[in-house]
Design a protein around this motif. Structure first.
Motif, mmCIF file in Angstrom:
data_model
loop_
_atom_site.group_PDB
_atom_site.id
_atom_site.type_symbol
_atom_site.label_atom_id
_atom_site.label_comp_id
_atom_site.label_asym_id
_atom_site.label_seq_id
_atom_site.Cartn_x
_atom_site.Cartn_y
_atom_site.Cartn_z
ATOM 1 N N GLY A 45 1.647 42.407 64.049
ATOM 2 C CA GLY A 45 0.629 42.027 63.078
ATOM 3 C C GLY A 45 -0.513 41.298 63.764
ATOM 4 N N VAL A 46 -0.159 40.344 64.632
ATOM 5 C CA VAL A 46 -1.168 39.584 65.359
ATOM 6 C C VAL A 46 -1.980 40.505 66.262
ATOM 7 N N ARG A 91 6.471 43.904 56.893
ATOM 8 C CA ARG A 91 5.149 43.643 56.315
ATOM 9 C C ARG A 91 5.291 43.042 54.931
ATOM 10 N N LEU A 92 4.303 42.262 54.560
ATOM 11 C CA LEU A 92 4.342 41.629 53.243
ATOM 12 C C LEU A 92 4.371 42.664 52.129
ATOM 13 N N GLU A 93 3.758 43.813 52.395
ATOM 14 C CA GLU A 93 3.571 44.786 51.321
ATOM 15 C C GLU A 93 4.859 45.556 51.019
ATOM 16 N N VAL A 148 3.444 29.321 61.283
ATOM 17 C CA VAL A 148 2.506 30.321 60.774
ATOM 18 C C VAL A 148 1.153 29.706 60.434
ATOM 19 N N LEU A 204 -5.331 31.382 66.469
ATOM 20 C CA LEU A 204 -5.891 32.730 66.585
ATOM 21 C C LEU A 204 -7.385 32.720 66.268
ATOM 22 N N SER A 243 -2.714 33.435 55.455
ATOM 23 C CA SER A 243 -2.888 33.395 56.909
ATOM 24 C C SER A 243 -2.108 34.492 57.623
ATOM 25 N N VAL A 244 -1.371 35.312 56.898
ATOM 26 C CA VAL A 244 -0.692 36.435 57.539
ATOM 27 C C VAL A 244 -1.750 37.453 57.962
ATOM 28 N N PRO A 245 -1.763 37.835 59.275
ATOM 29 C CA PRO A 245 -2.858 38.691 59.753
ATOM 30 C C PRO A 245 -3.087 39.949 58.918
ATOM 31 N N SER A 246 -2.021 40.597 58.455
ATOM 32 C CA SER A 246 -2.242 41.866 57.762
ATOM 33 C C SER A 246 -2.915 41.667 56.415
ATOM 34 N N ARG A 247 -2.965 40.425 55.922
ATOM 35 C CA ARG A 247 -3.658 40.154 54.671
ATOM 36 C C ARG A 247 -5.148 39.907 54.900
ATOM 37 N N ALA A 250 -2.558 30.658 62.631
ATOM 38 C CA ALA A 250 -3.852 31.160 62.169
ATOM 39 C C ALA A 250 -4.984 30.332 62.768
ATOM 40 N N GLU A 288 -2.450 43.706 65.995
ATOM 41 C CA GLU A 288 -3.297 44.596 65.203
ATOM 42 C C GLU A 288 -4.571 43.880 64.763
ATOM 43 N N HIS A 289 -4.406 42.624 64.379
ATOM 44 C CA HIS A 289 -5.548 41.882 63.871
ATOM 45 C C HIS A 289 -6.608 41.638 64.946
#
Ligand SMILES: Nc1ncnc2c1ncn2[C@@H]1O[C@H](COP(=O)(O)OP(=O)(O)OP(=O)(O)O)[C@@H](O)[C@H]1O
Ligand SMILES: Nc1ncnc2c1ncn2[C@@H]1O[C@H](COP(=O)(O)OP(=O)(O)OP(=O)(O)O)[C@@H](O)[C@H]1O
Ligand code: SF4
Ligand code: SF4
Ligand SMILES: [Mg+2]
Ligand SMILES: [Mg+2]
Lengths: 334, 305, 329
Positions: A228-229, A272-274, A199, A206, C262-266, A203, A231-232
């Protein structure tokens, strides 16, 4: 007003893999064993247009044909049917020299940072071979060109005499990127280019992709199973299911409200983290075998909205709103 | 210009080991393989320097004295020199004969295997890269040939061609190329699917370049392993053929011929004429196989530590 | 809150597992301690090579030479696995503790039918007849959501898809109703929708039968949705631990902070991601002092000494001399 000519376009492209019968099976058939050639429709009549400067994400589950589509775009696989166009011109019809120059403009970054570098070549040769072979750099400028390419991806030119195994995964990914950049491409196909990395290293790579996009005005087809990637990074997203495109939409719109039931299921499952200690509500059913895909809409055995029509008739991909395409019968009702 | 970021520290700061150093360390991990290598080195040394270290030139008929025939190991000759391993029926010093025999055996085995390797590798790479009909034809020939015992093929060829060093080498090549072809094709098929080959294609490097610069070097390790084993086989096969009287002429004896030569005296208690060449042959083949086995283990990435 | 009224199922104390290789001693697990409670899920995250799998292998007793557990206690329901006689420990590990691997074929034998394998697995630890064992196998398959388990029992592993195979492996692990399951990235090779199905089964299992679970992964997002507590590993050590909410919402250790960042959604879409500089260190050449020193932006002279575990906040053990106490979210 005419729409702008896309940079790269696929029209009704299909790719089949046939597993031919060997002699033993043929002999078996002679005695009535009834074995058939197995045909995988890895890519089934896919049309896609990518505009200059765009980043298009390609997502879908394992075996749905993402890599095959990417390899067709990069010219590694030849499609069985359909056309590949570069700035509106069919590449297959170009004169040989021009076709080759076009192929060099479309480069690919591979998933596996180990297998995609020749273990017996030094970094200098891995990156520098193609530009020299194609006469893109003069020999006396070669060292400068190599150093510049290596620096561009964040590699120390002092490492150019080394072999790939002497680098970490992230550095190897950079070598693969430098190799592609060395032939001055305009279009990059990235096939799961960060999937094998940690991870924290992901980053970094990317960010490198985004920086290169800005510096060199590159266009990307970005294949990934990590939503996630995608989407970013992406401006637009293409979703595939079992060889067919089921939805194309601008990234914002898609993540706000997916149209196709499969896209909805896929987005709902993204961890997702959330979301904490959520109650998982799984999509029912397995991903069917591409050797024996369901009739009609490929998604119907798993789709909560499936009707009789879905079993018989394959929905076509059509524009349901400006810039949004989806292949589902539900859109006909409205 | 952005400064190169911090991902630039050397990857293997701890103990920079080149692949070759690692390879050596792994190889010498096994005591028995090390012993095999030492024995093999001695054998090679003896074979190469036979003319200078042998007590006698066994090919020079004028130096042989029939009166020295079939002496026991350790007996002194007319002019006072001891025959450490005895003599054969013509009065040849067995030790010298073994030294020269090793030289002949190894030369024949290595030459034949090397030529077979070139031929087989070319065939295997061709089959793997082009596929289709070319592959089918080559691999069918290989299959057919591998389904016959190699000694049978060699015997038939020698019966047709006649005797001589060149003939026996041709027979050995004909027997062995198929093994190389099959190994090469197998490895090449695996390597061909790796992403670095696709990357080379994507860079429009051209078929010939992809095959020879990218595919071929990565197929070498298993071929090297097969090579060691097949050299041992070639030596054994040549010895067998010589033993059967189809190999080399008695004036330039190889190990196999020496064994055959002494065989008739074995029952009359004069064991040394056959026994010592047999021991030399055994050591040669076993040591090559030990080295080959260890090479295979060390070069197998799945067994790597 | 950790613990609560339940007695812990597993307590790991100061575990050290080292590999004695020619190139040097690899301290794959170096002073690791944690607790797993009945019915709860502990997430173990960290980069590749940080020692997550070896921690799992140490618990289940599968560390192969040149590796060895050199120190520490592994208390399963209060009994130290190391002090038990070997066959007794093996028995516990076979029936009361189960492990599920990333590759289901590590559990399944490709040449045997599913029923043969599962029945043998039952009978290996319990003296029951074939029919009972078969019943148990069928129930287990049903429990992990495999349709028509009776027919599926007669199939071979290769006749299943990857996700189904993983579920069969999980069903095999469930046969003895273990009290602790260690899952080593069982969904990493699977697709999102299939991963969702398996996470669902595991969650249900913990809720319904009170099994304690250790979930090893490198994916923080999976942990967020699944686990109750989380331990973050870096270079063989746990650098931060706590409940999922506390760790993810208020990371104290610079490494966790960087990882979450580094998590994209953050991150804002299209903007550069926050990144941890440098690369994962080789365990053979760790920098002296804090192993994260060369990549850490808060590093200073105090970090030259390996930091001990401290508790800057209640129930928040971390290994860092400059924890990120300022930020709160
Ligand atoms: N060279 C090949 N020969 C035969 N079949 C192939 C070949 N390449 C791909 N396929 C098949 O085509 C289908 C699509 O494969 P592809 O690699 O494009 O999938 P993917 O979406 O990239 O999957 P993944 O996420 O696993 O990489 C699969 O069923 C695969 O088995
Ligand atoms: N047999 C071995 N010999 C030497 N070192 C080993 C051996 N097995 C594992 N290690 C080392 O132990 C460390 C921890 O390995 P482990 O498999 O636990 O990592 P992990 O956290 O599970 O990583 P991943 O996410 O890649 O599975 C690694 O650095 C590895 O190099
Ligand atoms: S066409 Fe039918 S089965 Fe397919 S996605 Fe739409 S509703 Fe579902
Ligand atoms: S101890 Fe120092 S180097 Fe280590 S994480 Fe904390 S601040 Fe960074
Ligand atoms: Mg793929
Ligand atoms: Mg692991």
């Amino acid at each position: 007003m005419n729409p702008p000519v896309p940079m790269l376009e696929l029209r009704q492209v299909s790719k089949r893999f046939v597993k031919r019968l060997d002699t033993a099976a043929k002999l078996g058939n002679f005695f009535g064993a009834g074995m058939r050639e197995e045909v995988v429709h890895a890519v089934d009549k896919v049309s896609l247009a990518i505009n200059p400067g765009e980043v298009v994400g390609l997502v879908g589950e394992s075996g749905c044909g993402k890599s095959t589509l990417g390899r067709i775009v990069a010219g590694i696989h030849q499609a069985n049917e359909g056309e590949r166009l570069w700035h509106g011109r069919v590449i297959a019809d170009m004169p040989a020299a021009e076709a080759r120059a076009t192929e060099l403009k479309i480069q690919m970054i591979f998933q596996d940072p180990f297998a995609s570098l020749n273990p017996r070549m030094r970094v200098a040769d891995i990156i520098g071979e193609a530009p020299v072979v194609h006469g893109m750099v003069k020999l006396d400028e070669f060292d400068d060109y190599l150093d510049q390419t290596m620096r561009r991806v964040g590699l120390d030119p002092g490492f150019k005499r080394r072999y790939p195994h002497q680098f970490s995964g992230g550095q190897r990914a950079r070598i693969g990127i430098a190799r592609a950049l060395a032939v001055k491409p305009e279009f990059l196909v990235c096939d799961e280019a960060v999937a094998a990395l940690d991870v924290s290293i992901q980053a970094q790579v990317l960010n490198l992709f985004m920086k290169l996009r800005a510096d060199l005005s590159l266009t990307y087809l970005f294949i990934s199973h990590d939503l996630g990637v995608v989407e970013h990074l992406s401006d637009r997203v293409v979703i595939m299911y079992l060889g067919r495109v089921v939805e194309i939409a601008p990234a914002d719109d898609l993540f706000r409200g997916p149209n196709h039931p499969y896209a909805q299921a896929l987005l709902a499952e993204v961890p997702r983290l959330e979301t904490r200690r959520r109650r998982f509500e799984p999509v029912k059913g397995e991903i069917p075998s591409p050797l024996d895909p369901p009739t009609g809409c490929h998604f119907h055995p798993r789709c909560p909205h499936a009707t009789e029509r879905c079993k018989r008739e394959a929905p076509v991909l059509r524009e349901i709103a400006p810039q949004r395409w989806s292949a589902c019968h539900l859109n006909d009702a409205t | 210009m952005t400064a190169p970021d911090t991902a630039l520290e050397p990857a293997l700061a701890a103990k920079p080991q080149t692949p070759f150093q690692r390879f050596l360390a792994d190889f010498f991990d096994s005591k028995i393989a090390t012993a095999g290598l030492v024995v093999l080195a001695i054998i090679l040394f003896v074979a190469i320097f036979a003319p200078w270290i042998s007590p006698q030139n066994p090919y020079d008929l004028s130096k042989l004295d029939i009166m020295d025939g079939r002496l026991e190991p350790g007996t002194k000759s007319m002019d006072g020199k001891p025959f450490l391993l005895g003599t054969d029926d013509q009065g040849r010093d067995m030790l010298s004969a073994i030294f020269y025999g090793l030289r002949t055996s190894l030369a024949v085995g290595v030459t034949a295997s090397f030529c077979a390797m070139i031929l087989g590798m070319t065939m295997g790479l061709t089959a793997a890269y082009f596929g289709g009909l070319v592959e089918t034809i080559i691999m069918r020939i290989v299959d057919i040939q591998l389904s016959f015992p190699s000694i049978l093929i060699a015997l038939i060829l020698l019966a047709v061609l006649g005797q001589g060093v060149d003939k026996i080498i041709i027979a050995l090549i004909a027997v062995q190329w198929a093994y190389y072809a099959r190994t090469t094709r197998g490895t090449a098929l695996v390597e061909r699917r790796k992403e670095y080959i696709e990357a080379a294609q994507c860079l429009a490097l051209g078929d010939r370049r992809v095959v020879f610069r990218h595919l071929f070097p990565n197929c070498l390790p298993p071929i090297i392993v097969v090579n060691t084993v097949l050299i041992a086989n070639a030596i054994a096969l040549e010895a067998t053929l010589s033993f059967l009287g189809l190999g080399l002429p008695i004036t330039e004896p190889s190990l196999g011929l020496l064994i055959a030569n002494g065989f008739t005296y074995l029952l009359s208690g004069k064991y040394w004429i056959s026994f010592f060449p047999g021991v030399a042959l055994l050591f040669t083949i076993v040591s090559i196989n030990l080295v080959g086995d260890q090479l295979r283990d060390v070069l197998n990435p799945r067994l790597q530590k | 809150m950790t613990g609560g009224s339940d007695a812990p199922t597993l307590v790991v104390e100061n575990l050290r597992t080292h590999f004695f290789t020619r190139a040097g001693v690899v301290k794959a697990v170096d002073d690791v301690s944690f607790t797993v409670t009945k019915g709860r899920i502990l997430g173990l995250v960290g980069e590749s090579g940080s020692g997550k799998s070896i921690t799992g292998f140490s618990i289940i007793g599968l560390v192969d030479p040149p590796g060895r557990v050199v120190e520490g206690r592994i208390l399963f329901q209060g009994r130290d696995l190391a002090s038990l006689a070997e066959n007794e420990a093996r028995k516990l590990r076979g029936s009361r503790i189960a492990m599920i691997f990333q590759d289901p074929m590590m559990t399944l034998n490709p040449v045997l039918r599913i029923d043969t394998q599962m029945i043998e697995a039952v009978q290996a630890h319990e003296p029951v007849d074939r029919e009972t064992a078969r019943q148990r196998a069928r129930d287990a398959l049903g429990k992990v959501g495999i349709p028509s388990p009776d027919e599926r029992l007669k199939a071979y592993p290769h006749q299943f898809s990857g996700g189904m195979r993983q579920r069969v492996a999980i069903a095999t692990a469930l046969l003895h109703r273990p009290e602790l399951i260690i899952c080593d990235e069982p969904t990493t090779a699977l697709d999102v929708t299939i991963q969702g199905q398996i996470l669902y089964e595991m969650q249900k299992l913990c809720r319904d039968s009170g099994t304690a679970l250790i979930w090893i992964t490198h994916d923080l997002s999976v942990i967020a949705g699944l686990a109750d507590e989380v331990c973050v590993m870096y270079a063989g050590r746990i650098v931060e631990a706590g409940t999922v909410d506390e760790v993810l919402d208020r990371p104290l250790h610079p490494y966790t902070l960087g990882l979450i960042g580094s998590v994209p959604s953050r991150n804002v879409r299209g903007r550069p991601l926050a990144q941890i500089p440098g690369m994962t260190p080789s365990l053979l050449s760790l920098p002296p002092g804090c192993a994260f020193r060369t990549r850490c932006e808060r590093a200073d002279a105090a970090c030259m000494e390996a930091p001990a575990i401290t508790l800057p906040l209640a129930n928040r053990p971390i290994r860092c001399v400059h924890p990120n106490l300022a930020a709160s979210s």
